[in-house]
Design a protein around this motif. Structure first.
Motif, short mmCIF file in Angstrom:
data_model
loop_
_atom_site.label_atom_id
_atom_site.label_comp_id
_atom_site.label_asym_id
_atom_site.label_seq_id
_atom_site.Cartn_x
_atom_site.Cartn_y
_atom_site.Cartn_z
N MET A 23 0.80 -1.29 0.01
CA MET A 23 0.18 -0.06 -0.15
C MET A 23 0.95 1.35 0.05
O MET A 23 0.62 2.39 -0.45
N SER A 24 2.06 1.15 0.54
CA SER A 24 2.86 2.31 0.57
C SER A 24 3.47 2.65 -0.47
O SER A 24 3.64 3.63 -1.21
N VAL A 25 3.86 1.52 -1.19
CA VAL A 25 4.35 1.78 -2.47
C VAL A 25 3.38 2.19 -3.48
O VAL A 25 3.67 3.06 -4.50
N LEU A 26 2.18 1.73 -3.54
CA LEU A 26 1.05 2.41 -4.52
C LEU A 26 0.80 3.48 -4.08
O LEU A 26 0.65 4.55 -5.26
N SER A 27 0.84 4.02 -3.06
CA SER A 27 0.72 5.54 -2.62
C SER A 27 1.64 6.28 -3.19
O SER A 27 1.48 7.42 -3.85
N LEU A 28 2.99 5.94 -2.91
CA LEU A 28 4.04 6.79 -3.42
C LEU A 28 4.04 6.73 -5.04
O LEU A 28 4.22 7.80 -5.43
N VAL A 29 3.69 5.69 -5.61
CA VAL A 29 3.68 5.55 -7.08
C VAL A 29 2.70 6.74 -7.50
O VAL A 29 2.67 7.49 -8.61
N ALA A 30 1.49 6.69 -6.91
CA ALA A 30 0.31 7.59 -7.34
C ALA A 30 0.48 8.98 -7.12
O ALA A 30 -0.18 9.97 -7.88
N ILE A 31 1.54 9.30 -6.21
CA ILE A 31 1.79 10.64 -5.83
C ILE A 31 2.89 11.00 -6.97
O ILE A 31 2.81 12.21 -7.32
N CYS A 32 3.81 10.11 -7.21
CA CYS A 32 4.97 10.43 -8.06
C CYS A 32 4.59 10.62 -9.46
O CYS A 32 5.29 11.32 -10.09
N VAL A 33 3.85 10.07 -10.02
CA VAL A 33 3.09 10.13 -11.50
C VAL A 33 2.96 11.52 -11.64
O VAL A 33 3.30 12.06 -12.54
N PRO A 34 1.84 12.22 -11.11
CA PRO A 34 1.38 13.34 -11.38
C PRO A 34 2.68 14.35 -11.35
O PRO A 34 2.63 15.57 -12.00
N LEU A 35 3.38 14.33 -9.95
CA LEU A 35 4.31 15.04 -9.74
C LEU A 35 5.43 15.27 -10.69
O LEU A 35 5.99 16.14 -11.13
N TYR A 36 5.78 13.96 -11.25
CA TYR A 36 6.81 14.03 -12.13
C TYR A 36 6.35 14.50 -13.59
O TYR A 36 7.11 15.35 -14.13
N ARG A 37 5.17 14.22 -14.10
CA ARG A 37 4.54 14.91 -15.27
C ARG A 37 4.49 16.41 -15.02
O ARG A 37 4.72 17.17 -15.86
N GLY A 38 4.01 16.82 -13.84
CA GLY A 38 4.03 18.29 -13.77
C GLY A 38 5.44 18.89 -13.78
O GLY A 38 5.56 19.86 -14.20
N LEU A 39 6.44 18.38 -13.07
CA LEU A 39 7.70 19.01 -13.02
C LEU A 39 8.48 18.70 -14.48
O LEU A 39 9.11 19.69 -15.00
N SER A 40 8.06 17.79 -15.36
CA SER A 40 8.60 17.58 -16.60
C SER A 40 7.85 19.00 -17.41
O SER A 40 8.83 19.60 -18.20
N LEU A 41 6.49 19.12 -17.43
CA LEU A 41 5.87 20.27 -18.07
C LEU A 41 6.52 21.47 -17.64
O LEU A 41 6.66 22.41 -18.46
N ALA A 42 6.87 21.79 -16.23
CA ALA A 42 7.40 22.76 -15.73
C ALA A 42 8.83 23.02 -16.43
O ALA A 42 9.18 24.25 -16.58
N ALA A 43 9.52 22.20 -16.68
CA ALA A 43 10.96 22.24 -16.95
C ALA A 43 10.72 22.64 -18.54
O ALA A 43 11.59 23.68 -19.15
N ARG A 44 9.73 22.32 -19.51
CA ARG A 44 9.69 22.85 -20.65
C ARG A 44 9.23 24.22 -20.54
O ARG A 44 9.52 24.98 -21.44
N ALA A 45 8.39 24.43 -19.77
CA ALA A 45 8.04 25.95 -19.52
C ALA A 45 8.97 26.79 -19.29
O ALA A 45 9.12 28.01 -19.60
N PHE A 46 9.93 26.27 -18.54
CA PHE A 46 11.00 27.13 -18.01
C PHE A 46 11.89 27.44 -19.23
O PHE A 46 12.41 28.47 -19.25
N ARG A 47 12.12 26.40 -19.91
CA ARG A 47 12.96 26.78 -21.31
C ARG A 47 12.23 27.72 -22.19
O ARG A 47 12.76 28.39 -22.90
N ALA A 48 10.74 27.58 -22.44
CA ALA A 48 10.10 28.40 -23.17
C ALA A 48 9.91 29.77 -22.62
O ALA A 48 9.85 30.79 -23.43
N THR A 49 10.09 30.17 -21.33
CA THR A 49 10.25 31.58 -20.84
C THR A 49 11.47 32.14 -20.38
O THR A 49 11.45 33.27 -19.67
#
Length: 206
Positions: free
Chosen positions: A16-42
């Motif tokens: 359950m701990s692993v599933l919880s951390l994975v569920a948190i890390c997936v949107p966090l990783y995607r958000g950070l990846s998109l933020a990195a692209r936005a950082f380059r664009a700005t």
């Protein structure tokens, strides 16, 4: 019997701990990846490169917000309709268009990923509390501690991820405004140069 039960309890908490951390890390990783692209664009494009882009000598960084606004603004000012309105209205319309593009490409998706984190953390908290209630009936101290850790860690990590993405989004918004202000400043300077050149070309009356 006790050893087998403790092993089962530990397995439940770990899974359950692993599933919880994975569920948190997936949107966090995607958000950070998109933020990195936005950082380059700005990123702030140097004024000489912007001037070359304005003169169509060089294309400049293709993913830059500043270059995008410069191209939109140049195309808008060359249109026949732009001659019937003041240039300030054309600049404001181009600025609003680029801001809408930035919102749809970066800001709103980052907010969507950030908004996923609190519900995921709440779900992990609820699962941890459920395991904690079950463990009290089974008198499993290790399971109680693991369930409590799952409930707290999922909530804390989700809130930290949410705050991180929102803080990055605010920072990116400021960078985007600075890029657009630089383009507007360049446009004003270009207009002043054109006006000065036209005034100098007009012969003075005798």
């Amino acid at each position: 019997m006790n050893g087998s039960m403790l092993s089962t309890q530990a397995t439940i908490v770990i899974v359950m701990s692993v599933l919880s951390l994975v569920a948190i890390c997936v949107p966090l990783y995607r958000g950070l990846s998109l933020a990195a692209r936005a950082f380059r664009a700005t990123r702030l494009v140097p004024r000489p490169l912007l001037e070359k882009s304005l003169q169509l000598v060089a294309k400049g960084p293709a993913d830059s917000i500043a270059v995008l606004m410069l191209r939109v603004l140049a195309k808008s000012l060359r249109s026949p309709d732009a001659r019937t309105v003041a240039s300030d209205f054309v600049v404001d319309a181009s600025r609003q268009y680029v801001m809408n593009e930035y919102e749809s490409s970066y800001s709103r998706p980052i907010s969507m990923y950030a908004n996923l984190l609190p519900p995921v953390g709440l779900a992990g908290n609820a699962i941890g509390m459920l395991i904690l209630l079950v463990s009290k009936q089974m008198a499993g101290t290790a399971l109680e501690l693991g369930a409590l850790g799952l409930a707290l860690s999922s909530t804390i990590f989700a809130l930290i991820g949410y705050a991180l993405l929102e803080a990055i989004k605010l920072r990116l918004y400021g960078r985007m405004l600075r890029c657009l202000d630089e383009v507007v400043s360049l446009q004003r300077t270009t207009e002043e140069r054109s006006a000065a050149t036209s005034a100098a070309a007009v012969p003075s009356p005798a």
